[in-house]
Design a protein around this motif. Structure first.
Motif, PDB file in Angstrom:
ATOM      1  N   UNK A 224       0.835  -1.203   0.000  1.00  0.00           N
ATOM      2  CA  UNK A 224       0.000   0.000   0.000  1.00  0.00           C
ATOM      3  C   UNK A 224       0.870   1.253   0.000  1.00  0.00           C
ATOM      4  N   UNK A 225       2.085   1.174   0.552  1.00  0.00           N
ATOM      5  CA  UNK A 225       2.978   2.325   0.531  1.00  0.00           C
ATOM      6  C   UNK A 225       3.493   2.599  -0.871  1.00  0.00           C
ATOM      7  N   UNK A 226       3.726   1.543  -1.637  1.00  0.00           N
ATOM      8  CA  UNK A 226       4.140   1.727  -3.028  1.00  0.00           C
ATOM      9  C   UNK A 226       3.025   2.407  -3.802  1.00  0.00           C
ATOM     10  N   UNK A 227       1.804   1.941  -3.585  1.00  0.00           N
ATOM     11  CA  UNK A 227       0.669   2.554  -4.265  1.00  0.00           C
ATOM     12  C   UNK A 227       0.568   4.035  -3.925  1.00  0.00           C
ATOM     13  N   UNK A 228       0.727   4.363  -2.646  1.00  0.00           N
ATOM     14  CA  UNK A 228       0.602   5.748  -2.237  1.00  0.00           C
ATOM     15  C   UNK A 228       1.764   6.620  -2.668  1.00  0.00           C
ATOM     16  N   UNK A 229       2.992   6.098  -2.535  1.00  0.00           N
ATOM     17  CA  UNK A 229       4.180   6.896  -2.826  1.00  0.00           C
ATOM     18  C   UNK A 229       4.485   6.978  -4.322  1.00  0.00           C
ATOM     19  N   UNK A 230       4.253   5.900  -5.052  1.00  0.00           N
ATOM     20  CA  UNK A 230       4.685   5.820  -6.447  1.00  0.00           C
ATOM     21  C   UNK A 230       3.530   6.001  -7.420  1.00  0.00           C
ATOM     22  N   UNK A 231       2.462   5.280  -7.233  1.00  0.00           N
ATOM     23  CA  UNK A 231       1.379   5.307  -8.216  1.00  0.00           C
ATOM     24  C   UNK A 231       0.305   6.328  -7.901  1.00  0.00           C
ATOM     25  N   UNK A 232       0.246   6.788  -6.650  1.00  0.00           N
ATOM     26  CA  UNK A 232      -0.768   7.748  -6.191  1.00  0.00           C
ATOM     27  C   UNK A 232      -2.165   7.149  -6.154  1.00  0.00           C
ATOM     28  N   UNK A 233      -2.277   5.832  -6.315  1.00  0.00           N
ATOM     29  CA  UNK A 233      -3.572   5.177  -6.133  1.00  0.00           C
ATOM     30  C   UNK A 233      -3.906   5.169  -4.646  1.00  0.00           C
ATOM     31  N   UNK A 234      -5.187   5.147  -4.330  1.00  0.00           N
ATOM     32  CA  UNK A 234      -5.596   5.142  -2.926  1.00  0.00           C
ATOM     33  C   UNK A 234      -6.833   4.277  -2.738  1.00  0.00           C
ATOM     34  N   UNK A 235      -7.025   3.802  -1.523  1.00  0.00           N
ATOM     35  CA  UNK A 235      -8.202   3.009  -1.189  1.00  0.00           C
ATOM     36  C   UNK A 235      -9.416   3.943  -1.138  1.00  0.00           C
ATOM     37  N   UNK A 236     -10.421   3.641  -1.946  1.00  0.00           N
ATOM     38  CA  UNK A 236     -11.623   4.480  -1.964  1.00  0.00           C
ATOM     39  C   UNK A 236     -12.805   3.791  -1.309  1.00  0.00           C
ATOM     40  N   UNK A 237     -12.654   2.496  -1.025  1.00  0.00           N
ATOM     41  CA  UNK A 237     -13.720   1.750  -0.351  1.00  0.00           C
ATOM     42  C   UNK A 237     -13.102   0.542   0.334  1.00  0.00           C
ATOM     43  N   UNK A 238     -13.539   0.265   1.567  1.00  0.00           N
ATOM     44  CA  UNK A 238     -13.005  -0.884   2.282  1.00  0.00           C
ATOM     45  C   UNK A 238     -11.603  -0.631   2.796  1.00  0.00           C
ATOM     46  N   UNK A 239     -10.732  -1.623   2.656  1.00  0.00           N
ATOM     47  CA  UNK A 239      -9.377  -1.553   3.209  1.00  0.00           C
ATOM     48  C   UNK A 239      -8.379  -2.225   2.293  1.00  0.00           C
ATOM     49  N   UNK A 240      -7.099  -2.095   2.638  1.00  0.00           N
ATOM     50  CA  UNK A 240      -6.046  -2.796   1.914  1.00  0.00           C
ATOM     51  C   UNK A 240      -5.724  -4.102   2.657  1.00  0.00           C
ATOM     52  N   UNK A 241      -4.813  -4.868   2.116  1.00  0.00           N
ATOM     53  CA  UNK A 241      -4.350  -6.085   2.775  1.00  0.00           C
ATOM     54  C   UNK A 241      -3.708  -5.752   4.114  1.00  0.00           C
ATOM     55  N   UNK A 242      -3.815  -6.673   5.059  1.00  0.00           N
ATOM     56  CA  UNK A 242      -3.185  -6.510   6.362  1.00  0.00           C
ATOM     57  C   UNK A 242      -2.166  -7.615   6.587  1.00  0.00           C
ATOM     58  N   UNK A 243      -1.322  -7.446   7.602  1.00  0.00           N
ATOM     59  CA  UNK A 243      -0.370  -8.503   7.953  1.00  0.00           C
ATOM     60  C   UNK A 243      -1.105  -9.771   8.362  1.00  0.00           C
ATOM     61  N   UNK A 244      -2.262  -9.612   9.005  1.00  0.00           N
ATOM     62  CA  UNK A 244      -3.048 -10.781   9.413  1.00  0.00           C
ATOM     63  C   UNK A 244      -3.529 -11.570   8.208  1.00  0.00           C
ATOM     64  N   UNK A 245      -3.862 -10.889   7.112  1.00  0.00           N
ATOM     65  CA  UNK A 245      -4.273 -11.586   5.881  1.00  0.00           C
ATOM     66  C   UNK A 245      -3.162 -12.507   5.408  1.00  0.00           C
ATOM     67  N   UNK A 246      -1.929 -12.019   5.474  1.00  0.00           N
ATOM     68  CA  UNK A 246      -0.799 -12.831   5.042  1.00  0.00           C
ATOM     69  C   UNK A 246      -0.535 -13.993   5.977  1.00  0.00           C
ATOM     70  N   UNK A 247      -0.563 -13.728   7.274  1.00  0.00           N
ATOM     71  CA  UNK A 247      -0.266 -14.773   8.249  1.00  0.00           C
ATOM     72  C   UNK A 247      -1.282 -15.912   8.184  1.00  0.00           C
ATOM     73  N   UNK A 248      -2.538 -15.590   7.892  1.00  0.00           N
ATOM     74  CA  UNK A 248      -3.583 -16.616   7.835  1.00  0.00           C
ATOM     75  C   UNK A 248      -3.845 -17.111   6.418  1.00  0.00           C
ATOM     76  N   UNK A 249      -3.072 -16.592   5.435  1.00  0.00           N
ATOM     77  CA  UNK A 249      -3.286 -16.951   4.025  1.00  0.00           C
ATOM     78  C   UNK A 249      -4.753 -16.788   3.652  1.00  0.00           C
ATOM     79  N   UNK A 250      -5.307 -15.635   4.000  1.00  0.00           N
ATOM     80  CA  UNK A 250      -6.725 -15.369   3.746  1.00  0.00           C
ATOM     81  C   UNK A 250      -6.977 -15.163   2.254  1.00  0.00           C
ATOM     82  N   UNK A 251      -8.072 -15.706   1.759  1.00  0.00           N
ATOM     83  CA  UNK A 251      -8.460 -15.554   0.355  1.00  0.00           C
ATOM     84  C   UNK A 251      -9.217 -14.238   0.182  1.00  0.00           C
ATOM     85  N   UNK A 252      -8.475 -13.150   0.333  1.00  0.00           N
ATOM     86  CA  UNK A 252      -9.061 -11.816   0.188  1.00  0.00           C
ATOM     87  C   UNK A 252      -8.367 -11.112  -0.969  1.00  0.00           C
TER      88      UNK A 252
END
Length: 238
Positions: free
Chosen positions: A106-134
């Motif tokens: 999400x930092x790359x998106x914000x710093x480099x591409x200027x894309x931003x979350x307009x609804x909901x949320x971005x991936x979290x560390x918990x998503x990675x740790x639990x291998x969530x299908x999000x």
């Protein structure tokens, strides 16, 4: 313009990833929006320059760990895998350039591409740790797959996996990175039935440098490290 070179099965993705560079900041043409001028960034992108066979390897997780252990100017490191597949929701479907990565992307998106979350949320560390299908999708993909209502909370399928949309990103960006983003832990080309992949462990490693004046030194350190680790494979750090 600098064209990325991958193995032959990955050629279609390479066409999508033709990236002019400005001070370490990549930019990609898009059919969705017009181009903007790239701006300087402390992010560096590491990737192969050679067309390489799977048996020759490429960027590896061990390279990421070696960079973390070796580069004193490193502030942040984010791995990324890429693949081309098909997303299906009810009667709608779309070809997607899929990115498997981590929450810090999400930092790359914000710093480099200027894309931003307009609804909901971005991936979290918990998503990675639990291998969530999000999945987090860009606005243009949301429009293709979901005709009405908010995409957040809805699902679509890629290959054998069902993904729940947790966030939507603006498509008004200066650098096209992908169409959808999932945790790298669930990026399995076989289960996703991807049509195009590079066959390597990682397609990119993103590095954020502590300060702008450290960018040239950091490039040199990483280039030398990769030459030592992979003398037969070409890499670029930009």
């Amino acid at each position: 313009m600098t064209e990325l070179n991958f193995t032959a099965p990955f050629a279609y993705i390479a066409v999508l990833l033709i990236l002019p560079i400005c001070c370490g900041c990549p930019s990609t043409p898009s059919s969705h929006v017009g181009q903007r001028q790239a701006t300087p960034s402390r992010w560096l992108r590491i990737e192969c320059t050679d067309a390489i066979a799977e048996s020759q390897g490429g960027l590896e997780y061990r390279d990421a760990e070696a960079i973390k252990a070796t580069v004193p100017t490193l502030e942040r490191l984010v791995p990324e895998r890429l693949g081309l597949g098909t997303a299906v929701h009810e009667e709608a479907n779309a070809r997607v350039l899929l990115s498997g990565t981590e929450a810090d992307y999400v930092q790359i998106l914000g710093d480099v591409t200027k894309a931003k979350v307009i609804s909901g949320r971005f991936l979290t560390e918990a998503d990675g740790k639990t291998a969530a299908a999000v999945v987090v999708i860009f606005e243009h993909l949301a429009e293709q797959l979901f005709r009405t209502g908010s995409p957040v909370g809805q699902s679509f399928t890629i290959g054998n996996l069902d993904f729940t949309v947790v966030g939507v990103l603006s498509s008004d960006w200066s650098v096209v990175t992908c169409d959808a983003i999932i945790p790298i832990q669930v990026f399995d080309p076989d289960h996703l039935q991807l049509d195009e992949t590079s066959g390597t462990e990682l397609d990119r490693i993103w590095i954020k440098v502590n300060s702008f004046d450290q960018v040239p030194t950091t490039k040199e350190i990483i280039s030398n490290l990769l030459r030592q680790r992979h003398p037969d494979i070409g890499f670029k750090v930009q």
